[in-house]
Design an enzyme around this catalytic site. Structure first.
Site, PDB file in Angstrom:
ATOM      1  N   GLU A  64       0.825  -1.208   0.000  1.00  0.00           N
ATOM      2  CA  GLU A  64       0.000   0.000   0.000  1.00  0.00           C
ATOM      3  C   GLU A  64       0.860   1.259   0.000  1.00  0.00           C
ATOM      4  O   GLU A  64       0.520   2.243  -0.670  1.00  0.00           O
ATOM      5  CB  GLU A  64      -0.949   0.002   1.199  1.00  0.00           C
ATOM      6  CG  GLU A  64      -2.066  -1.039   1.115  1.00  0.00           C
ATOM      7  CD  GLU A  64      -3.014  -0.799  -0.043  1.00  0.00           C
ATOM      8  OE1 GLU A  64      -3.036   0.325  -0.589  1.00  0.00           O
ATOM      9  OE2 GLU A  64      -3.749  -1.734  -0.406  1.00  0.00           O
ATOM     10  N   TYR A 147      -6.322   6.545   4.367  1.00  0.00           N
ATOM     11  CA  TYR A 147      -6.518   5.491   3.370  1.00  0.00           C
ATOM     12  C   TYR A 147      -5.726   4.237   3.732  1.00  0.00           C
ATOM     13  O   TYR A 147      -6.273   3.117   3.744  1.00  0.00           O
ATOM     14  CB  TYR A 147      -6.098   5.960   1.967  1.00  0.00           C
ATOM     15  CG  TYR A 147      -5.918   4.778   1.057  1.00  0.00           C
ATOM     16  CD1 TYR A 147      -7.021   4.112   0.537  1.00  0.00           C
ATOM     17  CD2 TYR A 147      -4.650   4.272   0.777  1.00  0.00           C
ATOM     18  CE1 TYR A 147      -6.869   2.981  -0.250  1.00  0.00           C
ATOM     19  CE2 TYR A 147      -4.488   3.148  -0.006  1.00  0.00           C
ATOM     20  CZ  TYR A 147      -5.607   2.509  -0.516  1.00  0.00           C
ATOM     21  OH  TYR A 147      -5.454   1.377  -1.282  1.00  0.00           O
ATOM     22  N   ASP A 165      -9.521   4.829  -2.490  1.00  0.00           N
ATOM     23  CA  ASP A 165      -8.386   5.363  -3.250  1.00  0.00           C
ATOM     24  C   ASP A 165      -8.931   6.002  -4.531  1.00  0.00           C
ATOM     25  O   ASP A 165     -10.143   6.196  -4.676  1.00  0.00           O
ATOM     26  CB  ASP A 165      -7.367   4.260  -3.551  1.00  0.00           C
ATOM     27  CG  ASP A 165      -7.867   3.239  -4.563  1.00  0.00           C
ATOM     28  OD1 ASP A 165      -9.082   3.235  -4.882  1.00  0.00           O
ATOM     29  OD2 ASP A 165      -7.045   2.439  -5.054  1.00  0.00           O
TER      30      ASP A 165
END
Length: 374
Positions: A64, A147, A165
């Site tokens: 990520e 996020y 996202d």
């Protein structure tokens, strides 16, 4: 951002449309999960849907962080190299920061690499090497924002979290025909995404929406006929899917300028110096130069030089400005001992072992090309 009453009306309309098309938000999420079971992308950090195995939080977190501002195609190779070198968060925490920055070269946004290293150390020092399993716990770590915390909590730990996202924003803007431009639309898009976030399999669901945006509901030429959600998509019904999400006009980036020197000593080694740990390209190596300013650059090389020549100009685009660097080559007789901390003399043939940002690689190419012409 839409007014509160407008947002409430949009949410009510979304729920009604999902009920009409699928029987409700929960059924809509199940429809997408069924699609994901058939069409999930095979990615090195991902556990295939439905096999019951829990992903490694370290791998999820690493992927990520790498995927921010970077494509999946680029990240795959970097991810494999990082895992090969630092297979666990403890290994990464024990690594020198310079090695991590060097391995990060080419991924850009180097603050991510510094925060990656800081986060690994915090996980080891403060949490015994185990990532926190909640959004709040994850957000307390260096470099983890809303996020990333939601993504790791959902994907690695199965927590019910709304993961949003760029792909998810695009899907939601089209699904619910949100015409408010980004970034103002972000809060309402997150609320709309929460409508269909299920109480179970939140990790699979998050990856399903991201895959839908990456492979079907793409930025250009969305393939609405292949979309499992097309029956409930307001933008598809109105024929405006390709025009969403709308974006506010971008401001022109200011131009900063500087001078940078390629300084060789008699044995052919070239002078490098380390940038400050904080700030843009923090901790990376660079060729000495002036400050980068919108005014005319001022200053000279850090050592006495001779045979100074102009070697052209290189340009580079950062997030908030464009940079133009005038490259100059020069000679010196100074030794490394006469320079401050963070300075180094390097063989030009071995610059690849230094943590050089892309803009400095452009400088090296310009200087070497000029020398070859001479």
């Amino acid at each position: 951002m839409p007014a509160s009453s407008d947002t409430d009306a949009l949410l009510s309309a979304a729920e009604a449309r999902l009920a009409e098309a699928f029987g409700g938000p929960e059924t809509a999420s199940h429809v997408l999960l069924e699609w994901y079971g058939r069409h999930a992308r095979e990615l090195p950090w991902r556990i295939p849907p439905g096999n019951g195995e829990r992903p490694d939080p370290y791998r999820v977190w690493l992927s990520e962080i790498m995927l921010q501002q970077t494509t999946v195609a680029v990240v795959k190779d970097y991810f494999a190299r990082f895992l090969g070198r630092w297979p666990t968060v403890r290994d990464l925490a024990a690594a020198p920061q310079a090695d991590v920055l060097h391995a990060w070269q080419g991924l850009g946004y180097y603050a991510r690499a510094r925060n990656l290293h800081r986060c690994a150390r915090a996980v080891v020092q403060d949490h015994g090497g185990a990532f926190p399993d909640t959004e709040d716990g994850l957000r307390a770590l260096p470099g983890i924002g809303a996020y990333t915390a939601a993504a790791v909590a959902a994907i690695a730990f199965g927590r019910t979290a709304t993961v949003v996202d760029g792909n998810v924003e695009r899907v939601m803007a089209r699904m619910h025909a949100v015409e408010t431009p980004l970034p103002a639309a972000k809060p309402v898009l997150k609320r709309l995404a929460a409508l269909t976030t299920p109480g179970d399999r939140a990790g699979d669901y998050a990856q399903a929406v991201m895959d839908l945006g990456a492979t079907v509901c793409t930025a250009r030429s969305p393939q609405c006929l292949l979309c499992p959600w097309s029956a409930g998509c307001a933008a598809h019904r109105r024929g405006i899917a390709a025009g969403l999400p709308r974006r506010a006009p971008k401001k022109a980036k200011p131009v900063r300028r500087g001078i940078v020197w390629w300084i060789e000593r008699p044995d052919g080694r070239v002078l490098l110096q380390r940038r400050p740990e904080s700030g843009l390209l923090g901790g990376m190596m660079e060729f000495p130069g002036t400050d980068w300013t919108e005014a005319e650059p001022q200053g000279g090389p850090p050592v006495a030089v001779t045979a100074e020549r102009e070697a052209g100009t290189v340009g580079h685009v950062f997030t908030h400005f464009r940079l133009e660097l005038a490259v100059r080559t020069a000679k010196t007789g100074d030794s490394a001992e006469e320079l401050g901390d963070g300075a180094a003399w390097e063989d030009p043939a071995r610059l690849d072992r230094q943590a050089l940002p892309t803009v400095m690689k452009k400088v090296a190419r310009a200087a070497l090309s000029h020398d070859n012409r001479q």
